[in-house]
Design an enzyme around this catalytic site. Sequence first.
Site, PDB file in Angstrom:
ATOM      1  N   ALA A   1      24.297  19.824  -3.355  1.00 43.56           N
ATOM      2  CA  ALA A   1      24.626  21.096  -4.009  1.00 43.56           C
ATOM      3  C   ALA A   1      24.058  21.176  -5.421  1.00 43.56           C
ATOM      4  O   ALA A   1      24.002  20.181  -6.150  1.00 43.56           O
ATOM      5  CB  ALA A   1      26.138  21.282  -4.037  1.00 43.56           C
TER       6      ALA A   1
ATOM      7  N   HIS B   1      18.297  22.492   0.081  1.00 43.13           N
ATOM      8  CA  HIS B   1      19.556  21.745  -0.044  1.00 43.13           C
ATOM      9  C   HIS B   1      20.662  22.404   0.760  1.00 43.13           C
ATOM     10  O   HIS B   1      20.571  23.571   1.178  1.00 43.13           O
ATOM     11  CB  HIS B   1      19.968  21.680  -1.522  1.00 43.13           C
ATOM     12  CG  HIS B   1      20.641  22.933  -2.005  1.00 43.13           C
ATOM     13  ND1 HIS B   1      22.007  23.080  -2.057  1.00 43.13           N
ATOM     14  CD2 HIS B   1      20.130  24.117  -2.431  1.00 43.13           C
ATOM     15  CE1 HIS B   1      22.313  24.290  -2.498  1.00 43.13           C
ATOM     16  NE2 HIS B   1      21.192  24.943  -2.739  1.00 43.13           N
ATOM     17  N   CYS B   2      21.744  21.609   0.973  1.00 41.71           N
ATOM     18  CA  CYS B   2      22.994  22.147   1.513  1.00 41.71           C
ATOM     19  C   CYS B   2      24.111  21.714   0.564  1.00 41.71           C
ATOM     20  O   CYS B   2      23.925  21.788  -0.655  1.00 41.71           O
ATOM     21  CB  CYS B   2      23.201  21.721   2.964  1.00 41.71           C
ATOM     22  SG  CYS B   2      23.101  19.940   3.262  1.00 41.71           S
ATOM     23  N   SER B   3      25.245  21.255   1.071  1.00 44.58           N
ATOM     24  CA  SER B   3      26.329  20.855   0.168  1.00 44.58           C
ATOM     25  C   SER B   3      26.244  19.382  -0.213  1.00 44.58           C
ATOM     26  O   SER B   3      26.118  19.031  -1.372  1.00 44.58           O
ATOM     27  CB  SER B   3      27.691  21.173   0.798  1.00 44.58           C
ATOM     28  OG  SER B   3      27.896  22.568   0.831  1.00 44.58           O
TER      29      SER B   3
ATOM     30  N   THR C   1      20.371  19.343   5.431  1.00 44.80           N
ATOM     31  CA  THR C   1      19.192  18.930   4.678  1.00 44.80           C
ATOM     32  C   THR C   1      18.540  17.721   5.334  1.00 44.80           C
ATOM     33  O   THR C   1      17.309  17.601   5.349  1.00 44.80           O
ATOM     34  CB  THR C   1      19.584  18.610   3.223  1.00 44.80           C
ATOM     35  OG1 THR C   1      20.109  19.803   2.622  1.00 44.80           O
ATOM     36  CG2 THR C   1      18.404  18.112   2.410  1.00 44.80           C
TER      37      THR C   1
END
Length: 265
Positions: free
Chosen positions: A44, A158-160, A166
């Site tokens: 994130a 990106h993700c979290s 990702t």
Amino acid sequence: MGSVAIVTNDGFLLSSAPNFRDLGGHRTREGRTVREGLLYRSDALHTLSEPDLTTYNGFGIRQLIDLRTSHERDRLPDVIPDGAEYAAIGVQNAEAAGANFVDLLSDPERARAVFGDGAAERFMFAVYRDLVTEDEALQGYRELVERAAKGPTALVFHCSAGKDRTGWGAALLLTLLGVEREAIVADYLVSNDRQAATDHWMRTISADSGLPWEDIAPMTRVRADYLEKAFTTVDTVYGSFDAYVAEGLGLSQATLEEFADRMLD
């Protein structure tokens, strides 16, 4: 335009986004090298510290691709680098259970039903299957590759936690570039050393939901067999990785060549 930092994928480039790293430096089967400073993967990007912002802006990022769901994006908006284009490209159905951990885990009864008694591991295998087969994932990962091939660089996606959505995105991109599977798995597993923030968050959720930590732990790490589930699903559903790319993702040969030309020395 300011100077662009020259980096390697060793070490922590951003302490406040510990899973931010460069996909460059990998060797391909043909003996070429993935260029550094063009393709970054991350967790994130909403909590960047003041000291990290200067470093972040120094990478010369011109395109930020956010693989999170609309719920996640709305709750925790990204810090966008100076001069960068932002693209929200979800790869999960926003209404799927796995897309809304916070909401799901805040309901102890539902959390126990979905993740209790060993179900979290089965849930993770299902996540990796869906990242290969679901319409949102096929559309999203196609756009990730197209943007990497044609959009402005450097690029970060990106993700979290930067490990699953990702992780498959990075595995896809590196496979397309001809990097050996062993190196791809090794890069994927690096995420396990960079999950302190995720651990803290998930332990809090575990305590609040009443779920034992061992029930939640399979979701806080990557495992080689999770990634293998995605690659096996590719072969089972499409017959081969090439068929997944051509028929599932709908990527043209011209796009793949453009991507390789841009990313490989």
